[in-house]
Design an enzyme around this catalytic site. Structure first.
Site, mmCIF file in Angstrom:
data_model
loop_
_atom_site.group_PDB
_atom_site.id
_atom_site.type_symbol
_atom_site.label_atom_id
_atom_site.label_comp_id
_atom_site.label_asym_id
_atom_site.label_seq_id
_atom_site.Cartn_x
_atom_site.Cartn_y
_atom_site.Cartn_z
ATOM 1 N N ILE A 154 30.581 49.820 41.560
ATOM 2 C CA ILE A 154 31.729 49.944 42.464
ATOM 3 C C ILE A 154 32.814 50.807 41.840
ATOM 4 O O ILE A 154 33.332 51.736 42.470
ATOM 5 C CB ILE A 154 32.285 48.551 42.828
ATOM 6 C CG1 ILE A 154 31.244 47.759 43.626
ATOM 7 C CG2 ILE A 154 33.590 48.680 43.605
ATOM 8 C CD1 ILE A 154 31.610 46.309 43.845
ATOM 9 N N ASP A 173 36.232 50.894 30.231
ATOM 10 C CA ASP A 173 34.918 50.251 30.313
ATOM 11 C C ASP A 173 34.183 50.540 29.018
ATOM 12 O O ASP A 173 34.433 51.564 28.369
ATOM 13 C CB ASP A 173 34.107 50.790 31.504
ATOM 14 C CG ASP A 173 32.990 49.846 31.926
ATOM 15 O OD1 ASP A 173 32.431 49.151 31.043
ATOM 16 O OD2 ASP A 173 32.657 49.809 33.123
ATOM 17 N N ALA A 227 37.744 42.175 42.798
ATOM 18 C CA ALA A 227 36.696 41.650 41.914
ATOM 19 C C ALA A 227 36.638 40.125 42.021
ATOM 20 O O ALA A 227 35.951 39.577 42.889
ATOM 21 C CB ALA A 227 36.950 42.111 40.481
ATOM 22 N N ARG A 228 37.373 39.437 41.179
ATOM 23 C CA ARG A 228 37.471 37.984 41.210
ATOM 24 C C ARG A 228 38.900 37.574 40.892
ATOM 25 O O ARG A 228 39.542 38.143 40.010
ATOM 26 C CB ARG A 228 36.496 37.327 40.217
ATOM 27 C CG ARG A 228 35.028 37.379 40.624
ATOM 28 C CD ARG A 228 34.762 36.547 41.874
ATOM 29 N NE ARG A 228 33.348 36.507 42.251
ATOM 30 C CZ ARG A 228 32.768 37.349 43.079
ATOM 31 N NH1 ARG A 228 33.471 38.337 43.600
ATOM 32 N NH2 ARG A 228 31.490 37.222 43.394
ATOM 33 N N ASP A 252 42.157 41.047 47.495
ATOM 34 C CA ASP A 252 41.097 40.549 48.373
ATOM 35 C C ASP A 252 40.532 39.241 47.835
ATOM 36 O O ASP A 252 39.778 38.563 48.520
ATOM 37 C CB ASP A 252 39.976 41.590 48.515
ATOM 38 C CG ASP A 252 38.942 41.177 49.549
ATOM 39 O OD1 ASP A 252 39.341 40.824 50.671
ATOM 40 O OD2 ASP A 252 37.742 41.190 49.232
ATOM 41 N N GLU A 257 40.074 30.482 44.983
ATOM 42 C CA GLU A 257 39.903 30.676 46.420
ATOM 43 C C GLU A 257 38.878 29.730 47.031
ATOM 44 O O GLU A 257 38.833 29.573 48.256
ATOM 45 C CB GLU A 257 39.506 32.120 46.734
ATOM 46 C CG GLU A 257 38.124 32.503 46.276
ATOM 47 C CD GLU A 257 37.819 33.973 46.575
ATOM 48 O OE1 GLU A 257 36.698 34.247 46.996
ATOM 49 O OE2 GLU A 257 38.692 34.831 46.378
ATOM 50 N N HIS A 298 38.605 37.753 50.923
ATOM 51 C CA HIS A 298 37.352 38.157 50.285
ATOM 52 C C HIS A 298 36.450 38.875 51.298
ATOM 53 O O HIS A 298 35.271 38.526 51.479
ATOM 54 C CB HIS A 298 36.641 36.946 49.696
ATOM 55 C CG HIS A 298 35.777 37.281 48.519
ATOM 56 N ND1 HIS A 298 35.722 36.505 47.385
ATOM 57 C CD2 HIS A 298 34.933 38.318 48.279
ATOM 58 C CE1 HIS A 298 34.877 37.048 46.514
ATOM 59 N NE2 HIS A 298 34.395 38.140 47.039
#
Length: 334
Positions: A154, A173, A227-228, A252, A257, A298
């Site tokens: 992504i 990264d 992502a999370r 998102d 959640e 999400h």
């Protein structure tokens, strides 16, 4: 073999029934699977279970299934599964990789632009007949520095799209697989005008954005998280937005959640909620009311194309359960 699908939507049930696989007996349950919503008695003998993001497969939940051999996730992420338990009990876990790489990357910019150009506010105002242009002054992306955290399937697409907006792109990264300028996480936080979080949730990324790191961000930074939620400390983010150190946040995903998906019938059923989740959920509700915050449930993955690919990968994983000894893709290895 019996396979039980949880979190089942009507189009998913229709697709699976229309692509029946000999040797598999499908059962469909609309509800999620977690300890406050126990599985129906008639599916506890399932050999395979398939779940989506709302289900929480902790040890307590998985222990209900005495015959369980395979878990098929209809998602890329697997942070909702107790992988220690599955490893101890020889349960194979499959996920659905790469189904929504472009889908989520596009959503990064959809939510980002809606937020900084104040699209929801101006649309709502127009519906009410109130056109006040000075209230809709936004921010442009041209020449801004985009910091991409995680340049996998992504994140690498986010890099490409950002360059299309003529943004300067820096990235963090371990694997340097794009043409972005790779820098340390500390340097990215100091330089980026916009930060897109696209890394999986792991022990290393849990609370990656704690209070210290959020305090180190460039003043007025824009944060996008698809992502999370647990990658960001909710308390610290809230304080930074209130203190105007973070300019905008498009989220998102939010910390804890999974509370959204729970439907307890008794107060004591909330006992399984993780530490600080009720507090974080209260803070998220306050964030939801801020004009410089956009929270969505999400849904970055949710396009016709991506949901179709999820089901196609799910079928592939179902076949792998029947022919596991001959080799199988999409295994979550621990």
């Amino acid at each position: 073999m019996k396979i039980t699908f949880f979190d089942t939507l009507p189009h998913e049930e229709e697709f699976i029934k229309n692509h029946a696989i000999e040797g598999l007996e499908p059962v469909f349950v609309n509800e999620s699977l977690h300890s406050s919503l126990k599985a129906p008695e008639e599916v506890l003998d399932s050999d395979i279970i398939s779940v989506f993001i709302p289900s929480l497969l902790n040890r307590q939940t998985l222990q209900q299934f005495g015959n369980l051999k395979f878990i098929i996730l209809r998602s890329v992420g697997y942070s909702n599964v107790d992988l220690n338990y599955t490893k101890e009990n020889g349960i194979v876990v499959f996920n659905a990789p790469n189904y929504g790489d472009y889908t989520v990357a596009e959503y990064v910019f959809a939510s980002l632009l809606a937020l900084i150009r104040k699209v929801p506010q101006s649309n709502n105002a127009l519906r009410m007949g109130n056109i006040l242009l000075d209230k809709y002054i936004g921010v442009e992306l041209y020449s801004k520095t985009m910091g991409v955290i995680g340049t996998g399937a992504i994140g690498s697409k986010v890099v490409k799209i950002a360059k299309g907006f003529s943004m300067d792109v820096i990235a963090y990264d371990i694997n340097k697989n794009t043409d972005a300028e790779y820098v340390s996480l500390d340097e990215l936080c100091k330089r980026a005008d916009v930060i897109s979080i696209n890394t999986p949730l792991t022990p290393d990324t849990l609370r990656m954005f704690d209070r210290n790191r959020i305090n180190s961000l460039k003043k007025g930074v824009i944060i996008v998280n698809t992502a999370r939620g647990e990658i960001i400390d909710t308390d610290a983010l809230y304080d930074a937005i209130v203190e105007q150190r973070v300019g905008y946040a498009a989220l998102d995903v939010i910390e804890c959640e999974d509370i959204l998906w729970q439907k307890p019938t008794r107060a004591r059923d909330f006992n399984n909620v993780k530490n600080n989740c009720l507090k974080n959920f209260l803070i998220a509700n306050r964030l939801l009311k801020m004009d410089n915050v956009l929270i969505t449930p999400h849904t970055a993955y949710d396009t016709k194309e991506a949901t179709r690919r999820i089901l196609e990968i799910t079928l592939e994983n179902m076949k792998s359960c029947l022919n596991f000894d001959t080799g199988a893709k999409n295994q979550v290895l621990v």
